[in-house]
Design an enzyme around this catalytic site. Sequence first.
Site, PDB file in Angstrom:
ATOM      1  N   TYR A   8      -0.659 -10.068   1.112  1.00 23.86           N
ATOM      2  CA  TYR A   8       0.462  -9.459   1.850  1.00 23.86           C
ATOM      3  C   TYR A   8       0.445  -9.956   3.287  1.00 23.86           C
ATOM      4  O   TYR A   8      -0.594 -10.419   3.780  1.00 23.86           O
ATOM      5  CB  TYR A   8       0.382  -7.930   1.777  1.00 23.86           C
ATOM      6  CG  TYR A   8      -0.896  -7.321   2.324  1.00 23.86           C
ATOM      7  CD1 TYR A   8      -1.059  -7.073   3.693  1.00 23.86           C
ATOM      8  CD2 TYR A   8      -1.946  -6.993   1.466  1.00 23.86           C
ATOM      9  CE1 TYR A   8      -2.233  -6.515   4.179  1.00 23.86           C
ATOM     10  CE2 TYR A   8      -3.111  -6.438   1.949  1.00 23.86           C
ATOM     11  CZ  TYR A   8      -3.253  -6.198   3.301  1.00 23.86           C
ATOM     12  OH  TYR A   8      -4.414  -5.658   3.776  1.00 23.86           O
ATOM     13  N   ARG A  62      -2.683 -12.166   4.263  1.00 20.36           N
ATOM     14  CA  ARG A  62      -3.975 -11.727   3.728  1.00 20.36           C
ATOM     15  C   ARG A  62      -4.142 -12.218   2.290  1.00 20.36           C
ATOM     16  O   ARG A  62      -3.219 -12.165   1.494  1.00 20.36           O
ATOM     17  CB  ARG A  62      -4.070 -10.182   3.720  1.00 20.36           C
ATOM     18  CG  ARG A  62      -4.133  -9.488   5.075  1.00 20.36           C
ATOM     19  CD  ARG A  62      -5.319  -9.854   5.956  1.00 20.36           C
ATOM     20  NE  ARG A  62      -6.570 -10.090   5.254  1.00 20.36           N
ATOM     21  CZ  ARG A  62      -7.422  -9.137   4.861  1.00 20.36           C
ATOM     22  NH1 ARG A  62      -7.140  -7.876   5.076  1.00 20.36           N
ATOM     23  NH2 ARG A  62      -8.559  -9.460   4.261  1.00 20.36           N
ATOM     24  N   HIS A  82      -7.290  -8.671  -1.974  1.00 27.56           N
ATOM     25  CA  HIS A  82      -8.602  -8.060  -1.723  1.00 27.56           C
ATOM     26  C   HIS A  82      -8.540  -6.587  -2.079  1.00 27.56           C
ATOM     27  O   HIS A  82      -7.459  -5.998  -2.160  1.00 27.56           O
ATOM     28  CB  HIS A  82      -9.015  -8.233  -0.250  1.00 27.56           C
ATOM     29  CG  HIS A  82      -8.055  -7.574   0.685  1.00 27.56           C
ATOM     30  ND1 HIS A  82      -6.942  -8.225   1.169  1.00 27.56           N
ATOM     31  CD2 HIS A  82      -8.007  -6.319   1.197  1.00 27.56           C
ATOM     32  CE1 HIS A  82      -6.254  -7.400   1.944  1.00 27.56           C
ATOM     33  NE2 HIS A  82      -6.880  -6.221   1.984  1.00 27.56           N
ATOM     34  N   HIS A 125     -10.460  -2.856  -0.942  1.00 19.99           N
ATOM     35  CA  HIS A 125     -11.335  -2.223   0.051  1.00 19.99           C
ATOM     36  C   HIS A 125     -12.326  -1.280  -0.632  1.00 19.99           C
ATOM     37  O   HIS A 125     -11.938  -0.520  -1.525  1.00 19.99           O
ATOM     38  CB  HIS A 125     -10.506  -1.402   1.048  1.00 19.99           C
ATOM     39  CG  HIS A 125      -9.553  -2.218   1.854  1.00 19.99           C
ATOM     40  ND1 HIS A 125      -9.853  -2.670   3.117  1.00 19.99           N
ATOM     41  CD2 HIS A 125      -8.305  -2.675   1.591  1.00 19.99           C
ATOM     42  CE1 HIS A 125      -8.826  -3.354   3.595  1.00 19.99           C
ATOM     43  NE2 HIS A 125      -7.868  -3.378   2.688  1.00 19.99           N
ATOM     44  N   TYR A 166       0.846  -1.203   0.000  1.00 24.06           N
ATOM     45  CA  TYR A 166       0.000   0.000   0.000  1.00 24.06           C
ATOM     46  C   TYR A 166       0.874   1.242   0.000  1.00 24.06           C
ATOM     47  O   TYR A 166       1.938   1.252   0.631  1.00 24.06           O
ATOM     48  CB  TYR A 166      -0.869   0.060   1.259  1.00 24.06           C
ATOM     49  CG  TYR A 166      -2.015  -0.902   1.295  1.00 24.06           C
ATOM     50  CD1 TYR A 166      -3.272  -0.533   0.837  1.00 24.06           C
ATOM     51  CD2 TYR A 166      -1.850  -2.176   1.817  1.00 24.06           C
ATOM     52  CE1 TYR A 166      -4.332  -1.406   0.890  1.00 24.06           C
ATOM     53  CE2 TYR A 166      -2.905  -3.069   1.873  1.00 24.06           C
ATOM     54  CZ  TYR A 166      -4.142  -2.676   1.404  1.00 24.06           C
ATOM     55  OH  TYR A 166      -5.183  -3.544   1.454  1.00 24.06           O
TER      56      TYR A 166
HETATM   57 FE   LIG Z   1      -6.100  -4.521   2.867  1.00 25.94          FE
END
Ligand SMILES: [Fe+2]
Length: 212
Positions: free
Chosen positions: A138, A146, A149, A151, A99
């Site tokens: 990640y 995770r 996905h 958000h 991110y």
């Molecule tokens: Fe996330």
Amino acid sequence: MLQSRRQILGQLAGAAAAAPALARPLQARLEPTPNEIVGPFYPLAKPADTDADLTMVAGRTGRAIGQVIEISGQIMDLRGRPVPGTRLEIWQANAAGRYAHPSDDNPAPLDPNFQGYASLSTDADGRYRIITVKPAGYPGGRRGMRAPHIHFDLAGRTDRLVVQMYFPDEPLNATDALLRANIRPAMVIAATTGADASGILRYRWDMVLRTG
Ligand SMILES: [Fe+2]
């Protein structure tokens, strides 16, 4: 002239037979898409470019690294009625699982050509469409790895919904702690609808707000 009981019953039966075509969409009772947490990586600083194509950043010539995907769908209320003008905010990791957020300590590289965030509204039929790249999974700290996905934060007319969209046929879906805890996991996994001629993979994902 008074109608006979038989005539009245006949008219009622006729009305009942004619009604379902009109009444069915209003009677449909959908399940609401379950809420999830915002999580740690909602952007602190939003990019200048927030359009629905996350694969290009305004002012740059390169395209984001990764598999280009299209996600489209419709926002509805519990009765299946579309919710036009729903505001969608979308944020995600890049194709390496990183991110653009100072709290993300994943050593995977940032991609300067990836927008990472979008802000848009549904059209008159409650539909939306974005172009982006498929995020990688990640390390999620104590939650473990995770699954990939994206958000979504939705603001309808009366409802707000924060949710994560997952991808079908992902091995990490089986072990993702948040997806396993989701009360309606089938509602947060998108459907694949094939690829277009240029190799863009298409996904369909509808969301259901309680009151719209
Ligand atoms: Fe996330």
